[in-house]
Design an enzyme around this catalytic site. Structure first.
Site: not given
Length: 226
Positions: A17, A38, A51, A112-113, A115, A172
């Site tokens: 996210t 999403k 999110d 955004e997927g 998992g 990240n």
């Protein structure tokens, strides 16, 4: 011409996210109309997901909640189980219809997927099937922690096996105690065979707009910079 990107991760909780919102801000700064999506979210309360709210706030195009988040599931568990407990079935065609509506309004749609890349969505389809149906280049968010090399390389392998392009990856730093951080980033640079779009420092309350300055979106290809 590229109309968006599909953001996946090495697992849940790795910063998809944050990166998705940062990409929205980055493309917005390049003069694009942008919207985040999403398709499936779990752990929602009162039909809303934190999110999704963050993606909406980072977008410069306003769309209906059901367009940017067709499936808002209450149980904070794997989506196919959450959907079954809620008495519904996640339908990829329903998601595609919402995505088509979004891409007619915005220059760039960041999807955004949920998992990881192979998380099941229903009894016969998983997140990779959704990504393949959308036919978007993929951005891989790697949660930098012990085990990330294997997770990242397996995910990249799965993305390419699905016939999709890896537009780039983001490192990240989610574990401040991770040993040999720089060496791990270098190992992935040497093996992922796609652009490193940015390295995000460990920051528990990171601001996506500020983080956007650390992402080199120009490396993602010229399709979004016409």
């Amino acid at each position: 011409m590229i109309s968006g990107y599909f953001v996946t991760g090495t697992s849940t909780g790795v910063g998809k996210t944050l990166v998705s919102c940062a990409l929205l801000h980055a493309f917005g700064l390049h003069g694009k109309t942008v919207v985040g999506m999403k398709p499936v979210a779990s752990g929602c309360e009162n039909g809303r997901c934190a999110d999704v709210d963050l993606l909406a706030a980072a977008s410069n195009v306003t769309m209906r909640c059901e367009q940017i988040n067709p499936y808002a599931l209450i149980p904070p568990i794997a989506p196919h189980i959450a959907a079954k407990q809620s008495g519904i079935k996640i339908d990829v065609d329903t998601i595609l219809q919402a995505w088509v509506e979004l891409k007619t309004i915005a220059d760039v749609v960041i999807v955004e997927g949920i998992g990881g890349f192979l998380v099941p969505l229903n009894d016969c389809q998983d997140s990779s099937d959704l990504a393949r149906a959308l036919d978007l280049p993929v951005v891989l968010v790697v949660g930098m922690q012990l085990g990330c090399l294997n997770h990242a390389l397996l995910t990249a392998q799965a993305v390419r096996a699905a016939g999709l392009t890896l537009a780039g990856w983001v490192a990240n730093h989610i574990d401040p105690h991770m040993g040999a951080f720089d060496e791990n980033v270098l190992a992935l640079e040497q093996r992922l065979n796609c652009p490193l779009l940015g390295v995000l420092p460990f920051e528990p309350s990171a601001d996506a707009k500020k983080i956007s300055g650390l992402l080199n979106v120009a490396e993602m290809g010229s399709g979004c910079f016409y």
